[in-house]
Each structure stands twice: as C-alpha cells, then as structure tokens.
Design a protein around this motif. Sequence first.
Motif: not given
Length: 961
Positions: A242-257
């Motif tokens: 759970p925590n890893l997926m949330i962290e990946v979500e956040k960082r992937a969103t930042e990268v994509l942005l």
Amino acid sequence: MAKMEENAMTGFVYFLDDTELGQLRSDEDRRMATYDEIPKLVKEALIAVEDSNFYDHIGFDFKGVFRAVKQKVLNEDIQTGGSTITQQLSRRVFLNTDREISRKLKEILLSVRIERVMSKDQIITAYLNKVPFGTGANGYNVHGIKAAAKGIFGIENLNELNLAQSAYLAGLPQLPSSFSAFKGNGTFDEAGFNRAVERQHWVLKRMVETEKITNEQYEEALSFNLKESLSEPQVKAYTTYPNLMIEVEKRATEVLLSVRHPEIAENKEENKEAYQEAFKETQQELFRGGYKVYTTIDQTLYDAMQAIANDPSNFLPDHPEAGVEQVGAIMIDNRDGAILGMIEGRGTSYNHATQAYRQPGSAMKPIAAFLPALEKGAIQPGGVIDDSPIVLKDGTSGWHIPENWNRQFQGLITAREALNQSYNIPAIKLFLNEVGIQEAWDFARQLGINSITEEDNHAQTGVIGGLYKGVSVEELTNAYTAIANKGAFNDAYMIRRIESADGKMVYEHETKPTQVFSEETAYLMTDMLRTVITSGTGTNIKKYLKNYGKFPISGKTGTTNEDADAWFVGYSPDITVGVWAGYSEPKYKLSSKNGSTMHPLQVWSHIMDVAYEKKPELFQTEKFEQPKDIVKMTVSNLSGKLPTELTTSSGHLVTDIFNRKYVPTEVDDVLVRSKYITYNGVNYLPHSSTPDDMVREEIVIKRPESVASILKRIQEVSSSLPANKRRSLSAYVPKDAYKDAPTETDPRQDDGKAPEPPSHLVFTRNGDTNSLSFNPSGNNDVVGYRLYRTDGVKSFERMNGKVILAGEETLFTGLPYSFGSGYYITAVDVAGRESAPSRVVFNDSINPDLILPGEGRQEKAQGEEGSSEGAALSPPSGVKASMKGKALQITWNHSKEKASQYNIYYSEKESGPFQKIGSIKGDTEFNFYASESDDYNGYYRVTASNGDKESKPTAPVHFES
C-alpha cells in the motif's frame, strides 16, 4: 471516431527487474487488444450469442428485434435482446443505458452512422475493448477481452484461450455483475460462476446452431473443467504494497507533470494553486492512460526491509498512549541516487521515510558543520577545536549555553575526536564561526536538504537538530550518499522510466551529478565517520552487524533533545541506508536506559546484513578509494599546527590524515610559560600582593579564549538564564582548565582583615605517612593554606612546598611520621595576610600543652568538637523542604545562638554519606536548583556554624518529587 478510440486503460508499476509490482489505482482493469490479437473463436462466440447477422446488417437487425420480442412475450429462459453489437457499442460510447424510446431511436441512428465510418473489424474490436466482463480474481472490474482473459483465467496471450473459455467470456457482457465468478475482494463466487457457466452453455449451443463449431467441439467444450482453469484469487498491490504504491503514484505524477507541463513544475513554489490543479489532472491521466511505470525498487530488498519493520523484537512493546514505536528507513544507490528499498513505518499509511520531517540531531553535524569546514580548509581531522562553553544570544529567553550530551566540556580536542564522541560544542563552533549559518544551509541545500526554512537562518543550534521543520529520512540519507560518491550529489529518485500504453517512451531518468565538494573532502569525512563506528558513538554496530568487517562502512549516530528522535545514517562505497526511530508524536520519547535509542543502529545492521547476503552485487567495491592528495602528518594536538621541540617533548602530538591543499604551515605557538594562581579549578593572573608560595609558574596552554574569560561572561549572563538552566560555574569548567594560560586577574578582592583559620582538622595515619584534612576558611579572599609542623621538641616551622590552593581538595598527604610530631594550618588571603593558626593536631597521644603555636594560643587536641572559644553551637530546628517554582526551597529556624552561617548537606540515602551542597550567611532559607526533577529526591540536613564552630546536624528531612 475520436470518441470511439478514447479508452481509459489500466496502468502498471514494475520493480527494478521489470517484474510487475501491481496495477495503478483504478476501479477498472482495462487493457487494449488489437483485432489481430483477438482469436477467431472469441469473435465467433460473441457474434453467435449477441448478433448472428453482424456481418450482414447496416447497424440494426430486424430479425434480432423480432427474436427478442418473441423471447420476451413467451418468457423464454434465454433472453438475447434485440440490439446488435453496433447498437450496444453506440450506447456504451455515446448514450446511457435507460430504456426510453427516444434513446433507442438515437441508438439506431448512431449505429447506422458508425457502420458507415467504421469497418466490421473495427467495430467488433472496439466492442471487445470497451464492454465490461465482471470482476477478476484481483477484485478489479475487468473491461475489455484482454483484461477479462487475464483477470478471470490468468491468460496474458489471448490465443491461449480454448473454446470453452472463449464461450465463457463471450457470454459475460450481457449481465457482467450477475455472471461474475469473483467478488469485489477477489474471492470466488460460486453462485455467480454457476450462472456464467449456464450462459456459456447457451453460447456454445448458439455456435453449433450457427455452424461455427461442430457437435464434437461442443461436447469437448462442455467437458472442460472451467473452474480449475480460473485464475487464483490475487491480492491487489494496494493491499500488499500500500505505502509503496501510493509513493509511486505521487512520484510518477510529479514526473509526468514535469513532462506535460514543465513551466508549471518549475514554478511550483510561486504558484502552488496552479501546481495542485495540474497535479490532480495529471494523476487522473496516470490512472486512466495505461502508463507503465518502471521503478528503482528492488523487490527482494524491499520485502526484506518490511520484514525487519514487522519484527516486534526490533522495537519496544506498544505504548498505551504513544502507540507503536515507528521507524523510517531508506536505501539509496550511491552511484546514481536510485532508491532501492524503504521502510515507510509500522502499521501506518503515513510514510516515515519520505513524508515525516523530524529533528536530525547530531546526524546533521557532518552535513552542516564538518563537510563545509573541511571543504574550505577551516578544519582537518587532526585540527583542534576548543570544546569549552559558548554563550549564545537567544531571541526568546535572552541567553543560551548549549551543552554536550554528557554535560561536560572536554577542552582542546581534535575534530575527529569531537565527531567520534558527537560533542555538540565543537560542531556549533564550526557551524557558527568557521562556516556561518547561511553558508552551511546553502551547502546543505546543494545536498538535497530542501526542508531548511527562513526561520532556520537564525537557528544557532540548527547543526545539532534545532530546526524549524526538520528533515526527512530520504533527504538526510540522500545527502550522505554524496560523501560515499566522492563529493558528487545525485538527487534520489524512484521512477526510472514511464512508457505510454502503446510502448512509447514518455520519460526516462537521466543521472545529473553535481560536484558539491572535493574527493579529498569526501575521503576525509568518510575516514572520520569510519572511526565513529570503530571508536565512537556508533561502536554498537560491531555488535549488531553480523557481517561486520566484510565490507567497509562509515556512519553517524544522532539523537535529539530528550531522545524524541534517534538516527543512524551509514554507508558502504556502494549503498547508503538511513534509519530514524521514534514515536509519531515527538512528545513521547525513546530512552537510552531501555536501549531504544540504539534501535536505528540495530535496524540499519539488519538491513545491511540482508543486502549483503541477498544482493552481493551491491558490495562490489572493496574499499573507499583514497585520493592522491591525502597525506598523513603529525601535528600538535593543542593547536593542529606543526609541532615544536617543546610540543614533542611534552607529548602533545597527534597523527592524522590531511588534504594536501590544507596541511598546516604554521608552527605551534600555544605552549607558554606563565605565573598563575588557581581558583575553583581555573587559572588566573595573581595580584601583585599574592604571596609567591601561592603562585605557580609552569608551561601552560594559550587557547583561543581563556577559561577565565569564558566563565566571566557566563557569570554576567547567568541571571538572565531560565531558572531550570542555571548551573554552578564549576559545571562549565573544561577538563583541561588546569593547563589554561591565564588572561583574567584573580577575582578575589581583599576584605581588609586577616582570614579565619581553617577548622575541623582530622589526622589519619597510614603506615609511615600521615594525611591531614580540614574544612576551609570561611573568608572569600583566601587564596590558599600553609602547613606548619613540630617534631614535638622544636617550635613549629612552615613546611615549604606544602601548600594547598583555595578550591583544591583540602587534604595534605604524605606527611612523615615521627613520635610526638604535630601540625597546624593557616589560611592566607589575596593580600598576603595569614590567619591565626588552626588548632593543633598530633600524630600520637601527647600533651598538646608541651608545644603551642603562636603566642601561647591553646588549641584543642584531635577528636574534640568545636574550638576553645565557648560552648558548642546548637543545631537549627524546624527543617522543611518543598518546591518553589523550579527550585527546591529548604527552610529552618535559627539556632539558639543565632549562628552567622548555616550549611546544607544532601544524601540519596538517609544513612548517608552526606555531601555539602551549599552555605548561606545569616538567613534561614536556601534555594537549590537541580538539573533534573529527579535530582531533588533524597535527604537533607542543616548545621549551624560560627567561624570554626559547627553544630551537630539536624535529623535528615526526606523530599521526593
């Protein structure tokens, strides 16, 4: 067509080895398939049951409508509906599912139009990519034939579907919720599966009727065990990680942005509202765009780190109020900043490795003090720092005198020793005087510590953890990677690349190292942090690390005020691991008494052991490479300069490594010969009137600021310190003060009269030598004491060389034994006046009247109480002890004789021994300030005194906080 091609697709996350971590957050699992990927059997099964005239009609089918009406009127068991595949597609894309006549007419018109612009192959492909197929084994709603095959049967390649499975899937879109073999949590649904199997039978029957399969194929399909071919129930990645997926979500969103809207990302701080809006939109794009996110997380290491966090033996039992002892940890590859694993916490969704900001304590010292000081040549490992008190201006309470963890001051020590033992004062002096706050924080920011705030520009003790916000485990660990990476900093990252649904590269991480400091500085720092482990505060690593000695390591401990936070950041040449431990609320503390402040070292050791055993490729580098400009030198351990003959002969040498660029060129000049007098452990310049026998002349050390000067300033500000922070001046005297070259004149002033003699002489014989102890004179201008002796026949003579200075232990030792010899002591003041003799004591039972000191003055023999003048004093009465503010107040009633002075004694036990803690003249109230509340607990008693007379003590009074 644009609307038809628009599909929300499932995205996926992958570990470092490209194995699947899980799918990104979505209610649906949707994967796109091309026409060529879809097997003929699936298409034929779908057409047979949903639209047998699919290749002949123009968008709607009169025969199909008639058949549906007939089934409805006759209430037949099988209801096929009257809509063509094209109609169903148009309804799903353009309309809703209501049953209004107007909707049906629109549906037919849209279907006819679709048939004009799309081929039959395109239509059936679009249909099979868009319709729902129920719930898969992972609990997601599967949309599209590809997601259905994977989610229901675990089949990635659609060509692996057999006839029975193809017919089963083709029957699901009519009522996917009713025909689902799995529930929302991924568990098997027997009733739903049975209904789906009945539907499958009908599909197979229709395929026979439409001559798509033979009777033999039909029978064979019916005999296939569908239930056994179903996918095993799967737990969602948001459940397992759970925590890893949330962290990946956040960082992937930042990268994509940053890829989609670089101008918004660059101005993130200036326009936070725009950034937040863009972040939300980009996150939805990530969830629905079918992206493949490839991370740097090593599954083996990550799982092992989670197991360490889940092992209760590594932590304290749960606290009834504070809850679970928390931990945050992260592992980073030194070469490029890749995050290989982490511990986000224990039983929490809050990420203590990346989200939590805590005070770094001493773990900040290398980053904000020693590294920048080494880089600019202000200090070297063998350089010397004065660990003596520093007085700081405090914006809130006036003044602040920081202390070391052991509440002592070591005096002149090398930078290596200061860091090894994690003394605060040397780090603060480097931070403030050699580097400067602003330069130190600028340096820290270059190493990725971006949590430094404007308020921290005034944080004089920020280098030991007094920050406004604190730092994250990721930030601090990331900063340490630059030391292992020879001074080159790489910002830590977790997303190595992102691909679009069609396999195109959207983003790929590019390593861009910044050389923040030199290789020489990095090596010096590494070597200093190596000895933190071999001989400093990190020595327990040798006990905890199972594979200690098999690979090189360096690191730094850190604890904060009252142990709210505990840290260890350590590294090998290839990886760095940082660990924090504490409670979620800083008001709850760890403790060195129960060993919890050592938990970060234990967790770090477990992580490194697992990494060494399971990922030996991470330990390829056998040693930290020494740059050619690192040299070894022997210097003065008093100044860090080149030694002189005097420095060498006196043994004041230390050998250490240096950056060739900053080797010392000046010669040691701190050893000087000086006359001085010692008072309360501090050396002062004597008054001209001070007798020569009370003055010493020796080789002493000229330090940057004399101890006497420091104490003078402390005394000036002590009244403005908070009551609970006040300590006696003696507490601020460094251990090497006895070697200090004086700069201040003896503060004692002549009171214009001869001092009172010392009292309570006690004579002790030990073999052929004797010892003589005494109570000091009560006069404040006394500088020392002289000893006089008689052999029992001759008159008393001064024993030259037998002098005790005021403030030293009041004990003459090594006195020669001879029958009938006797002694007395005199006090000498700053003006050279000498007191009358004390009473005489003899080393044998001999008549004291045989020989008397002075002009016939009679002294009492050893063992008698009081003096020759009058009767013994009465003790005071009515002793009480109670807290008054931050002080313990002890009160009593005057003795009968109304003594001129009262002495207060303390002991932990009622039976003693009692230690004198203070005196007060003429008053009946004494206020005692202890460093901790527990330090007040114990027993107190009071005596009355007049000159050399002291009463018996009162009965002990017990106090407990």
